[in-house]
Every structure is written in C-alpha cells, then in structure tokens.
Design a protein around this motif. Structure first.
Motif, mmCIF file in Angstrom:
data_model
loop_
_atom_site.group_PDB
_atom_site.id
_atom_site.type_symbol
_atom_site.label_atom_id
_atom_site.label_comp_id
_atom_site.label_asym_id
_atom_site.label_seq_id
_atom_site.Cartn_x
_atom_site.Cartn_y
_atom_site.Cartn_z
ATOM 1 N N ASN A 227 -4.933 7.262 0.398
ATOM 2 C CA ASN A 227 -3.787 6.731 1.155
ATOM 3 C C ASN A 227 -2.880 6.084 0.734
ATOM 4 N N ILE A 228 -1.684 5.784 1.388
ATOM 5 C CA ILE A 228 -0.351 4.987 0.764
ATOM 6 C C ILE A 228 -0.068 4.167 2.072
ATOM 7 N N THR A 229 0.143 3.108 1.767
ATOM 8 C CA THR A 229 0.669 2.138 2.860
ATOM 9 C C THR A 229 2.008 1.542 2.278
ATOM 10 N N TYR A 230 3.148 1.414 3.041
ATOM 11 C CA TYR A 230 4.216 0.836 2.697
ATOM 12 C C TYR A 230 4.962 -0.062 3.850
ATOM 13 N N GLY A 231 5.677 -1.043 3.661
ATOM 14 C CA GLY A 231 6.391 -1.745 4.879
ATOM 15 C C GLY A 231 7.608 -0.863 5.388
ATOM 16 N N ARG A 232 7.618 -0.972 6.607
ATOM 17 C CA ARG A 232 8.713 0.012 7.181
ATOM 18 C C ARG A 232 10.112 -0.509 6.603
ATOM 19 N N GLN A 233 10.283 -1.373 5.863
ATOM 20 C CA GLN A 233 11.767 -1.657 5.196
ATOM 21 C C GLN A 233 11.824 -1.016 3.768
ATOM 22 N N GLN A 234 10.625 -0.409 3.479
ATOM 23 C CA GLN A 234 10.688 0.305 2.284
ATOM 24 C C GLN A 234 10.734 1.832 2.454
ATOM 25 N N ILE A 235 10.766 2.267 3.562
ATOM 26 C CA ILE A 235 10.821 3.608 3.678
ATOM 27 C C ILE A 235 12.104 4.168 4.745
#
Length: 77
Positions: A21-29
């Motif tokens: 899995n990958i996780t990113y903050g919404r500001q990074q996508i």
C-alpha cells in the motif's frame, strides 16, 4: 486496487492486490481527468504492474526525497 479516503482525515491510501500500500497526504496528490496524480517519488514504491494506474507530478522535490533527473520525463507537471 482499492482507494480509500476519509472526509475527517486528509489522507489518500491505495491498497494493491499484492498486499502493498501507499499513503500520501491529500496536499501531495491531485486529480486530473478522473486520474490520480501522485508525486513521482511514489512510482518506485508501487509494484510495476500497478504503476500505469496513476499519473505523476514533479512539484515536491524535497532534500529527504529528491527527484532523480531521469524520473522527470515521467511527470505530467
């Protein structure tokens, strides 16, 4: 592939059939034309069969996670 996001949290998570899995903050996508645009650094963290499901951007060049010059060719912005 499964995508999750929560209104109460500003996190984007993608779960893949291989168990990764990958996780990113919404500001990074970003989202463009119905596609999810992730930082180019994420591409190396996604198994090859799933990389084409995303587009990539080069707007987050951080000292701890730099963008390699060769990777810039894969960025849409």
């Amino acid at each position: 592939m499964e995508f999750t996001s929560s209104a109460g949290h500003s996190v984007f998570e993608a779960y893949f059939p291989d168990g990764s899995n990958i996780t990113y903050g919404r500001q990074q996508i970003d989202r463009r034309g119905g596609r999810i645009v992730l930082p180019i650094q994420a591409k190396a963290r996604i198994a090859a069969p799933y990389r084409a499901a995303f587009d990539y951007h080069c707007k987050l060049n951080m000292p701890a996670d730099p963008i390699q010059p060769a990777a810039r060719a894969d960025c849409i912005f």
